[in-house]
Design an enzyme around this catalytic site. Structure first.
Site, short mmCIF file in Angstrom:
data_model
loop_
_atom_site.label_atom_id
_atom_site.label_comp_id
_atom_site.label_asym_id
_atom_site.label_seq_id
_atom_site.Cartn_x
_atom_site.Cartn_y
_atom_site.Cartn_z
N HIS A 199 -29.40 9.00 -23.87
CA HIS A 199 -28.58 9.47 -22.74
C HIS A 199 -27.25 8.72 -22.66
O HIS A 199 -26.18 9.31 -22.60
CB HIS A 199 -29.41 9.29 -21.46
CG HIS A 199 -28.72 9.71 -20.21
ND1 HIS A 199 -27.97 8.85 -19.44
CD2 HIS A 199 -28.62 10.93 -19.63
CE1 HIS A 199 -27.49 9.52 -18.41
NE2 HIS A 199 -27.86 10.78 -18.50
N CYS B 40 -24.39 21.35 -34.07
CA CYS B 40 -23.87 20.83 -32.80
C CYS B 40 -24.51 19.50 -32.42
O CYS B 40 -24.32 19.02 -31.32
CB CYS B 40 -24.03 21.85 -31.68
SG CYS B 40 -25.74 22.26 -31.34
#
Ligand code: PEP
Ligand code: MG
Length: 830
Positions: free
Chosen positions: A409, A785
């Site tokens: 994260h 991606c």
């Protein structure tokens, strides 16, 4: 005498000679010859000495293929002996002549005869007395008189330099800098043009650009003979290495000589097609060019220099593009620690988001926000970050976490925000109760102490070293346009927020390749409705929560479409690893209980019930769309309504909707039919037409293998290499940081596979997926991606398997544009 047989210095000197510049007589020894010398052979050094003027002093300098690979230091004044002392005493005076001899004895003793340097420590006398003492010390230590024969001296010098190059330490050092095992060394023997004598004499260096900025500016240093003597008497290494900025301006004192030097430097720049620093001496006003080296430069200067050379037609634009390291571009986009600033390194982790950040240590997002409000830059230190930290991450100058890897994260958000970030600093022990972090050395840092993160190399430093600002100047923009002219693969950005999208546009991304919609709910005022939706027990409750989320999403998408006007935008439907959205501490549980008007015990129970043993492989991605379809229905509606709203203002928008974590064809069929139904409903309600493209994220190994099945239902496939790497290796993207450095150090992995695409394993799956998809549907759009999209080596792989675009964090877009251009140019010219 050309690279790689004689080395870069020899090649450069040869070209200077061809340009008829006043280079003293020079003989270059080839790599082979030097290797032979190291193995015990020796050329006829008497013959070599005889090729120079009678009684000349000589110097020997290293000439490797790349000057950065190091090598033995130059040895000057070879040939100095009693006879030469007598001659030079007549022309230079006894002091200068003795000092020259003394310096030669010292450097010969230490670097050639390898005697103990301490033996000269006690010599205090200077001039003739000092020399006599040094010769005595030499004789005592070496048990033989100082060699007088220039041919013998030269042979010894050549042998010691050749052997130094072949030593194990030197080899390991240069291999660490990228030199091949068998890198050769050439040696350049040159007649010395002593900057001593009658008239204007001295030595110096000169270049035509500023090394920091790359802008035209004649700079350099010059030391006239008198200053040189002073410097010699002060015990400086050697006259030719003295670089004294106190010198008078040569331009003022000797405008004609200065003009000659400048003209020579300009000729070198033009003909060697590079900004060069010339090393020169003046003897009686006569210019001698001893050497030319590529001007040292910062990344910013490198870009400016390449662009100016191309603009002046000295090099081609393609070459200017090829001359810039893509990594250097990343340095331009972020503030960096000054290259020569001292570094007090207290720890290290994974370099997750580049740039330097200095600030006071804080241990919570709330403290980071408070610090920001006080205008005090801070470094947010967390074990790992979660959505609750997002505001603190916005407020912090940098983020340091004890856990996590390249795709954790903190890393993903840090790169998105352009905030320097170091993650997985497992050896920095964090004590949240005491609010301390302990470095490996045992040194303890407390809240409020100042530290600096170097997100470019993963170091954590004590204090505030000097930094240099980001520099996106006109030269950078020009270079990027040239790169874009060459590129044959598109570059999009991963952008989740309007701010990200604006950055992406600014860096000329050709669209958004991934908008992680769950990231739109990280902000404090949005996380609660998101949690309410996740928490909803009944369809009714869920509908109520979705009704709050719908207008938020619609507004978000409208804004993204507006910012990216005319460019494609891929919106990925929710892929929340649920644990990232659940409160993890008491305060969070209480806040949620308040928001839901429930007792804390109920909330705790539900959090426990929703808990998963392995959330990254749990109810994520399209699985959410299958089990709780109303959520994707809401998102599809928000996308379509925003499409119509924005299309009314300008060009029609064609949204691209992407399904995450697909592993089976049926998942796509089910979700596709619901999205089609929502599209039909919106068309009917609004009485307006629109189209959309549906795509699949290929990020499970099964999706790669079954790409042929999946592709008929998709117009595009985008490889999610973060999850694909995680699942191919069975390596947790959140936990691997703890042991990754051991794995890399011991050579299990060549590189962290979350950073550098594993072409062999993960790459094979991608190649299989791409091939099987294209076999069934030739015109399917293929892309990547995952975080690898911004990595030059990974872009090479993507080009090779024929992808249409790569998508990466906005701040990596320029790096990707340049790397892709270089690959295309390399193909064109090979
Ligand atoms: C991926 O898995 O590569 C990806 C881009 O998605 P995320 O990082 O959001 O899982
Ligand atoms: Mg993923």
């Amino acid at each position: 005498m050309a690279t790689p047989t004689h080395g870069g210095r020899a090649k450069c000197l040869q070209r200077l000679v061809r340009l008829e510049l006043p280079v003293p007589r020079t003989v270059a020894l080839s790599f082979d010859m030097v290797h032979t010398i190291a193995s015990g052979g020796m050329p006829d050094t008497q013959a070599l000495v005889d090729t120079f003027c009678d009684g000349a002093l000589l110097c020997v300098r290293p000439s490797s293929e790349d000057p950065d690979w190091g090598g033995p230091g130059a040895i000057l004044n070879i040939g100095m002996n009693h006879d030469r002392l007598a001659d030079l005493t007549k022309t230079l005076g006894p002091d200068a002549a003795s000092e020259l001899y003394l310096r030669f004895v010292q450097s010969f003793a230490i670097h050639v005869a390898r005697l103990d340097p301490d033996m000269f420590e006690e010599i205090e006398a200077t001039g003739a007395d000092g020399l006599a003492e040094a010769l005595r010390a030499y004789e005592d230590e070496a048990e033989e008189p100082f060699p007088q024969d220039p041919a013998v001296q030269l042979a010894e010098v050549l042998r010691s330099m050749a052997r130094a190059w072949e030593g194990t330490t030197a080899r390991l050092l240069r291999q660490a800098k990228g030199a091949p095992m068998d890198a050769g060394l050439g040696l350049v023997v040159q007649e010395m043009a002593l900057g001593l004598g009658q008239g204007e004499c001295g030595s110096g260096v000169l270049q035509l650009v500023n090394s920091e900025t790359g802008l035209p500016q004649v700079t350099g240093r010059y030391l006239s003979q008198s200053q040189g003597r002073e410097a010699l008497q002060q015990g400086n290494e050697s006259l030719y290495l003295v670089r004294d900025p106190r010198g008078p301006s040569l331009e003022e004192a000797e405008p004609e000589i200065f003009a000659t030097l400048k003209k020579n430097a300009e000729l070198m720049r033009r003909r060697l097609r590079e900004e060069m620093q010339i090393e020169f001496t003046l003897v009686g006003g006569q210019v001698h060019i001893l050497d030319g080296v590529r001007v040292q430069r910062t990344p910013r200067a490198a870009v400016r220099i390449a662009v100016r050379l191309a603009e002046e037609g000295i090099i081609a634009r393609q070459e200017a593009v090829m001359r810039i390291e893509p990594r250097a571009i990343s340095e331009l986009l972020h503030r960096q620690i000054a290259p020569d600033a001292p570094r007090d390194v207290i720890g290290s982790g994974i370099a997750a988001s580049p740039g330097a950040a200095t600030g006071r240590i804080v241990f919570s997002a709330a403290e980071a926000q408070a610090s920001h409000a006080r205008n005090e830059p801070c470094i947010l230190v967390r074990r790992e970050t979660s959505p609750e930290d997002i505001r603190g991450m916005h407020a912090a100058a940098g983020v340091l976490t004890e856990r996590g890897g390249m795709t954790s994260h903190a890393a993903v958000i840090g790169r998105g925000l352009g905030t320097p970030c170091v993650v997985g600093a497992a050896r920095m022990k964090l004590n949240l109760k005491r609010k301390t972090i302990s470095a490996g050395s045992g040194k303890v840092f407390r809240e409020g102490d100042i530290i600096t993160l170097d997100g470019t190399n993963g170091q954590i430093l004590a204090g505030a070293p000097q930094t240099v600002e980001a520099a996106l100047d006109d030269a950078f923009q020009v270079l990027m346009t040239w790169a874009d002219d060459e590129r044959d693969i598109s570059i999009r950005a991963n952008a989740d927020t309007p701010a990200d999208a604006a950055t992406a546009r600014n860096f000329a991304a050709q669209g958004i390749g991934l908008c992680r919609t769950e990231h739109m709910f990280f902000e404090a005022d949005r996380i609660t409705p998101m949690r309410e939706m996740i928490f909803a027990d009944t369809a009714e409750d869920r509908q109520a929560a979705l009704a709050i989320l719908l207008p938020m999403q619609r507004a978000d998408f409208s804004e993204l479409f507006r910012i990216m006007e005319g460019l494609p935008v891929v919106i990925r439907l929710f892929d929340p690893p649920l644990h990232e959205f659940l409160p993890s501490d008491r305060a969070g549980l209480r806040d949620l209980a308040e928001a839901l008007d429930l007792p804390v015990s109920d909330v705790t129970r539900r959090v426990d019930a929703l808990g998963e043993y392995n959330p990254m492989l749990g109810l994520r991605g399209v699985r959410l769309g299958i089990t709780l379809p109303e959520i994707y229905d809401m998102q599809a509606r928000a996308i379509f309504e925003a499409t119509l709203d924005t299309s009314e203002e300008g060009e029609p928008v064609v949204p691209e909707i992407m399904l995450p974590l697909v592993s089976a064809k049926r998942e796509v069929e089910l979700v596709r039919s619901r999205i089609d139904a929502v599209a039909a409903a919106v068309r009917a309600e609004r009485g307006e037409e629109f189209t959309y493209r549906l795509g699949v994220m290929v990020e499970t190994p099964r999706a790669c293998l079954r790409a042929g099945d999946i592709v008929p239902h998709s117009q595009f496939l985008s490889f999610g290499t973060n999850d694909l790497t995680q699942m191919t290796y069975g390596l947790s993207r959140d936990d691997a940081g703890r042991f990754m450095s051991d794995y890399v150090q011991q050579g299990v992995f060549r590189e962290d596979p979350f950073h550098m695409l594993d072409v062999e394993g993960v790459g094979e799956l991608i190649a299989i997926g791409a091939e099987r998809a294209r076999l069934v549907q030739q015109d399917v759009t293929l892309s990547i991606c995952g975080e690898h999209g911004g990595n030059p080596a990974s872009i090479a792989f993507c080009r090779a398997v024929g992808m249409d675009y790569v998508s990466c964090s906005p701040f990596r877009v320029p790096v990707a544009r340049l790397a892709a251009a270089q690959l295309a140019i390399t193909d064109k010219i090979s």
